[in-house]
Design an enzyme around this catalytic site. Structure first.
Site, PDB file in Angstrom:
ATOM      1  N   SER A  75      -3.366 -21.739  30.302  1.00  0.00           N
ATOM      2  CA  SER A  75      -3.936 -21.814  28.958  1.00  0.00           C
ATOM      3  C   SER A  75      -4.103 -23.279  28.573  1.00  0.00           C
ATOM      4  O   SER A  75      -3.327 -24.135  28.992  1.00  0.00           O
ATOM      5  CB  SER A  75      -3.001 -21.126  27.957  1.00  0.00           C
ATOM      6  OG  SER A  75      -3.329 -21.479  26.636  1.00  0.00           O
ATOM      7  N   SER A  76      -5.095 -23.552  27.738  1.00  0.00           N
ATOM      8  CA  SER A  76      -5.334 -24.938  27.318  1.00  0.00           C
ATOM      9  C   SER A  76      -4.227 -25.471  26.418  1.00  0.00           C
ATOM     10  O   SER A  76      -4.169 -26.669  26.157  1.00  0.00           O
ATOM     11  CB  SER A  76      -6.678 -25.047  26.593  1.00  0.00           C
ATOM     12  OG  SER A  76      -6.701 -24.218  25.448  1.00  0.00           O
ATOM     13  N   CYS A  77      -3.317 -24.609  25.960  1.00  0.00           N
ATOM     14  CA  CYS A  77      -2.222 -25.089  25.105  1.00  0.00           C
ATOM     15  C   CYS A  77      -1.194 -25.898  25.895  1.00  0.00           C
ATOM     16  O   CYS A  77      -0.251 -26.432  25.321  1.00  0.00           O
ATOM     17  CB  CYS A  77      -1.533 -23.927  24.395  1.00  0.00           C
ATOM     18  SG  CYS A  77      -0.536 -22.903  25.478  1.00  0.00           S
ATOM     19  N   TYR A  99       5.687 -21.129  25.023  1.00  0.00           N
ATOM     20  CA  TYR A  99       4.647 -20.534  25.871  1.00  0.00           C
ATOM     21  C   TYR A  99       4.003 -21.603  26.750  1.00  0.00           C
ATOM     22  O   TYR A  99       3.803 -21.402  27.960  1.00  0.00           O
ATOM     23  CB  TYR A  99       3.589 -19.868  24.986  1.00  0.00           C
ATOM     24  CG  TYR A  99       2.403 -19.314  25.730  1.00  0.00           C
ATOM     25  CD1 TYR A  99       2.503 -18.126  26.441  1.00  0.00           C
ATOM     26  CD2 TYR A  99       1.174 -19.978  25.708  1.00  0.00           C
ATOM     27  CE1 TYR A  99       1.398 -17.612  27.119  1.00  0.00           C
ATOM     28  CE2 TYR A  99       0.069 -19.471  26.378  1.00  0.00           C
ATOM     29  CZ  TYR A  99       0.187 -18.283  27.078  1.00  0.00           C
ATOM     30  OH  TYR A  99      -0.895 -17.778  27.753  1.00  0.00           O
ATOM     31  N   LYS A 152       3.776 -22.005  30.927  1.00  0.00           N
ATOM     32  CA  LYS A 152       2.527 -22.144  31.672  1.00  0.00           C
ATOM     33  C   LYS A 152       2.507 -23.428  32.505  1.00  0.00           C
ATOM     34  O   LYS A 152       1.987 -23.445  33.622  1.00  0.00           O
ATOM     35  CB  LYS A 152       1.336 -22.102  30.699  1.00  0.00           C
ATOM     36  CG  LYS A 152       1.060 -20.721  30.147  1.00  0.00           C
ATOM     37  CD  LYS A 152       0.685 -19.759  31.264  1.00  0.00           C
ATOM     38  CE  LYS A 152       0.393 -18.367  30.772  1.00  0.00           C
ATOM     39  NZ  LYS A 152       0.075 -17.433  31.868  1.00  0.00           N
ATOM     40  N   HIS A 170      -4.932 -13.471  18.520  1.00  0.00           N
ATOM     41  CA  HIS A 170      -5.519 -14.808  18.441  1.00  0.00           C
ATOM     42  C   HIS A 170      -6.598 -14.842  17.362  1.00  0.00           C
ATOM     43  O   HIS A 170      -6.897 -13.833  16.723  1.00  0.00           O
ATOM     44  CB  HIS A 170      -6.093 -15.206  19.799  1.00  0.00           C
ATOM     45  CG  HIS A 170      -5.052 -15.576  20.809  1.00  0.00           C
ATOM     46  ND1 HIS A 170      -4.767 -14.800  21.912  1.00  0.00           N
ATOM     47  CD2 HIS A 170      -4.211 -16.635  20.876  1.00  0.00           C
ATOM     48  CE1 HIS A 170      -3.797 -15.371  22.616  1.00  0.00           C
ATOM     49  NE2 HIS A 170      -3.445 -16.488  22.003  1.00  0.00           N
TER      50      HIS A 170
END
Length: 322
Positions: free
Chosen positions: A106-108, A135, A139, A182
């Site tokens: 994920s881009s987070c 989270y 990742k 989301h």
């Protein structure tokens, strides 16, 4: 000659189901397991599964996901479940001779104030967004597991484990829960409810000024299969052992306010949009640099409005209970 056996972990989720839809057109055997058949949190069960099935490739799309509210409310669940699923699947795949694996992140993973657009090299260059840090750390660990197994066992065991980091995703099969979703599915739910209840307005968290990038899930599925099957020589030209993940973005960004107006149009809600500026915005901007995937010959095809129309239709067909 036997067909390649491909395991899609998380096949009931939005991303996993999109990958399965596309893989069905290929001459392969797709392996999928419900949670009742295979608990990915149970190391022993995952090991037995890989021993028995003799898998050739793995798409690791299984994850516990959610929006700001869910990440803030269940941080222990998010870090524990994601770490365990990744560790169990990646390690058991390695122990049982799986040569190719694709991990979806994920881009987070990038710092809250990363340079924009965010290149892959921005990873671990600063502090994460606090609301989804557990989270994001899970990742990041998944990326580093793939990197580390490649570094230690790539030559000796011939493994090739790759990672892709998509921007914000949306599309059929999304989670439209009013609290744990989301931004796009959450807004679809709220605008739809406001429309059928003839409300005069809808209030959205934050100022509406943060910018976001969105990618239709079928485009991500195409990118996933594209990256999995890239020739290793071509892949290695753009990848280093210490920065092996690949950003997957749409290369288009818009403000939350612009997004809300577009969803309002798609749903045909006639009321007003208001913003509660006392609520958090999250990161001011999250825009991926997609140069690396572009050099590999991939570009997404679905524009935002087209994707939102398809997503709203999916909501109407599958979420009458919400």
């Amino acid at each position: 000659m036997a067909k390649p056996k491909i395991f899609v972990a998380g096949h009931k989720g939005m991303v996993g189901s999109a990958i399965v839809r596309l893989l069905k057109n290929q001459n392969i055997e797709i392996i999928i397991k419900d949670r009742t058949e295979l608990d990915l949190l149970n190391q022993g069960s995952v090991q037995k599964f890989f021993e028995h099935e003799k898998i050739d490739q793995v798409y690791l799309a299984a994850a516990k996901v959610g929006g700001i509210y869910a990440n803030n409310t269940y941080p222990a669940d998010f870090i524990y479940e994601n770490l365990m699923v990744q560790a169990n699947v990646i390690h058991s795949a390695f122990l049982n001779g799986v040569k190719k694996l694709l991990f979806l992140g994920s881009s987070c993973i990038y710092p809250k104030y990363a340079n924009q657009p965010m290149k892959e090299e921005e990873l671990l260059s600063g502090k994460l967004e606090p609301t989804n840090e557990p989270y994001a750390i899970a990742k990041i660990a998944g990326i580093k597991m793939c990197d580390s197994y490649n570094r230690q066992y790539g030559k000796s065991h011939g493994i090739d484990y790759r990672s892709i980091m998509p921007t914000n995703l949306y599309g059929p099969g999304d989670n439209y829960h009013p609290e744990n979703s989301h931004v796009i599915p959450g807004l679809i739910y709220r605008f739809h409810k406001a429309k059928i209840n003839n409300l005069e307005s809808i209030t959205i968290w934050g100022t509406g000024t943060p910018k976001r990038e969105f990618l239709y899930v079928d485009d991500l599925a195409q990118a996933s299969i594209h990256v999995m099957n890239l020739d290793k020589k071509i892949y290695n030209e753009q990848i280093s052992s210490l920065s092996s993940h690949i950003n997957i973005g749409s290369e288009k960004e818009l403000t939350i306010k612009e997004l809300a107006k577009t969803i309002k149009e798609v749903i045909n809600f006639k009321g007003k949009i208001q913003f509660d500026t006392s609520k958090p915005d999250g990161s001011p901007r999250k825009f991926l640099n997609s140069d690396r995937i572009n050099k590999f010959g991939f570009k997404p095809k679905t524009d935002l409005k087209e994707g939102l129309i398809k997503t709203y239709q999916d909501y109407i067909e599958s979420n009458a209970n919400f």
